[in-house]
Design an enzyme around this catalytic site. Structure first.
Site, PDB file in Angstrom:
ATOM      1  N   GLY A  46       0.772  -1.243   0.000  1.00 27.55           N
ATOM      2  CA  GLY A  46       0.000   0.000   0.000  1.00 27.55           C
ATOM      3  C   GLY A  46       0.803   1.292   0.000  1.00 27.55           C
ATOM      4  N   ASP A 102       1.047   3.306   4.620  1.00 25.97           N
ATOM      5  CA  ASP A 102      -0.083   3.979   3.992  1.00 25.97           C
ATOM      6  C   ASP A 102      -1.110   4.439   5.023  1.00 25.97           C
ATOM      7  OD1 ASP A 102      -0.807   1.372   4.612  1.00 25.97           O
ATOM      8  OD2 ASP A 102      -1.645   0.899   2.645  1.00 25.97           O
ATOM      9  N   ASP A 105      -4.377   1.744  11.400  1.00 24.66           N
ATOM     10  CA  ASP A 105      -5.761   1.473  11.789  1.00 24.66           C
ATOM     11  C   ASP A 105      -5.737   0.987  13.243  1.00 24.66           C
ATOM     12  OD1 ASP A 105      -8.453   0.874  11.708  1.00 24.66           O
ATOM     13  OD2 ASP A 105      -8.239  -0.874  10.425  1.00 24.66           O
ATOM     14  N   PHE A 154     -13.543   2.887   5.360  1.00 24.72           N
ATOM     15  CA  PHE A 154     -12.597   2.119   4.561  1.00 24.72           C
ATOM     16  C   PHE A 154     -12.244   2.924   3.316  1.00 24.72           C
ATOM     17  CE2 PHE A 154     -10.937  -1.025   1.676  1.00 24.72           C
ATOM     18  CZ  PHE A 154     -10.097  -1.740   2.518  1.00 24.72           C
ATOM     19  N   VAL A 155     -10.945   3.150   3.141  1.00 26.19           N
ATOM     20  CA  VAL A 155     -10.503   3.999   2.030  1.00 26.19           C
ATOM     21  C   VAL A 155      -9.632   3.228   1.041  1.00 26.19           C
ATOM     22  CG1 VAL A 155     -10.666   6.179   3.293  1.00 26.19           C
ATOM     23  CG2 VAL A 155      -8.549   4.857   3.405  1.00 26.19           C
TER      24      VAL A 155
HETATM   25  P1  5GP Z   1      -3.508  -2.115  11.350  1.00 22.66           P
HETATM   26  O1  5GP Z   1      -2.560  -3.219  11.715  1.00 22.66           O
HETATM   27  O2  5GP Z   1      -3.069  -0.754  11.815  1.00 22.66           O
HETATM   28  O3  5GP Z   1      -4.923  -2.439  11.783  1.00 22.66           O
HETATM   29  O4  5GP Z   1      -3.647  -2.131   9.808  1.00 22.66           O
HETATM   30  C1  5GP Z   1      -2.768  -1.528   8.956  1.00 22.66           C
HETATM   31  C2  5GP Z   1      -2.978  -2.077   7.562  1.00 22.66           C
HETATM   32  O5  5GP Z   1      -4.362  -2.412   7.348  1.00 22.66           O
HETATM   33  C3  5GP Z   1      -2.655  -1.054   6.515  1.00 22.66           C
HETATM   34  O6  5GP Z   1      -1.307  -1.119   6.148  1.00 22.66           O
HETATM   35  C4  5GP Z   1      -3.579  -1.459   5.386  1.00 22.66           C
HETATM   36  O7  5GP Z   1      -2.973  -2.471   4.635  1.00 22.66           O
HETATM   37  C5  5GP Z   1      -4.793  -2.037   6.076  1.00 22.66           C
HETATM   38  N1  5GP Z   1      -5.890  -1.071   6.225  1.00 22.66           N
HETATM   39  C6  5GP Z   1      -6.379  -0.525   7.355  1.00 22.66           C
HETATM   40  N2  5GP Z   1      -7.382   0.330   7.111  1.00 22.66           N
HETATM   41  C7  5GP Z   1      -7.531   0.337   5.767  1.00 22.66           C
HETATM   42  C8  5GP Z   1      -8.401   1.055   4.878  1.00 22.66           C
HETATM   43  O8  5GP Z   1      -9.257   1.872   5.242  1.00 22.66           O
HETATM   44  N3  5GP Z   1      -8.228   0.802   3.543  1.00 22.66           N
HETATM   45  C9  5GP Z   1      -7.302  -0.076   3.072  1.00 22.66           C
HETATM   46  N4  5GP Z   1      -7.238  -0.243   1.745  1.00 22.66           N
HETATM   47  N5  5GP Z   1      -6.467  -0.769   3.881  1.00 22.66           N
HETATM   48  C10 5GP Z   1      -6.579  -0.543   5.203  1.00 22.66           C
END
Ligand code: 5GP
Length: 181
Positions: A46, A102, A105, A154-155
């Site tokens: 990403g 990118d 979350d 979600f983006v």
């Molecule tokens: P975390 O471990 O912080 O929950 O997730 C991070 C990863 O989740 C990001 O690098 C991405 O790959 C994915 N992710 C989290 N939220 C989104 C979103 O809104 N859109 C997309 N396309 N990927 C997301």
């Protein structure tokens, strides 16, 4: 037409706003790391669009490497499972690292990456994320550089995908699926 049947996208952060913010982040990083051995670590897949623009906004010497981490796949929910699929090729010893992501979350992915890299003898490890979706944070992660704070949506676009689609959108967009679309 970028959209697939049953899906619709709506601009959340425009390409122009992204470019302006990336220029600011690049300037800030150039000031903060002048004279230090700097390695930018892009998290695949990403972050590759953001990283490509960010390095051209930085005007001090730097090196680039990549890590690939297991991600959501075709689901929009975090699995909480973090796995390194591709590790760094460069040595990190005594280098100043900036992990380029990118979106943050839950924070689980970056928390894992940060601790992995901090234990390898780097001089410092900073984090630069284009997007911060803090509403869903499960673990605290120190974010040194943030492009934009966004709501819990979600983006896709500017490198971010859904089911490997939409990475080529120039804007960051909200994705709607099913009956709402
Ligand atoms: P975390 O471990 O912080 O929950 O997730 C991070 C990863 O989740 C990001 O690098 C991405 O790959 C994915 N992710 C989290 N939220 C989104 C979103 O809104 N859109 C997309 N396309 N990927 C997301």
């Amino acid at each position: 037409m970028h959209e697939r049947p049953g899906e619709s996208v709506e601009v959340l952060v425009s390409a122009a706003a992204i470019q302006a913010r990336v220029a600011e982040l690049g300037q800030q990083i150039s000031q903060d790391f002048g004279g230090k051995p700097l390695l930018l670590v892009g998290i695949l897949r990403g972050a590759f669009v953001f990283l490509a623009d960010l390095i051209r906004a930085i005007d001090i010497p730097l090196a680039v490497d990549f890590m690939a981490i297991s991600s959501y796949g075709a689901s929009t929910r975090s699995s909480g499972v973090v796995r390194i699929l591709k590790d760094l090729d460069e040595q990190v010893h005594d280098k100043h690292l900036i992990v380029v992501e990118d979106i943050v979350d839950t924070g689980l992915t970056l928390n894992y990456i940060y601790h992995q890299l901090a234990n390898r003898g780097a001089a410092s490890v900073a984090i630069c994320t284009l997007l911060d979706k803090s509403a869903r944070r499960l673990v605290e992660v120190r974010l040194n550089y943030v492009g934009f704070h966004i709501p819990d949506q979600f983006v896709v676009g500017y490198g971010l995908d859904f089911d490997e689609c939409y990475r080529n959108l120039p804007d960051v967009c909200r994705l709607t699926r099913g009956e709402e679309a």
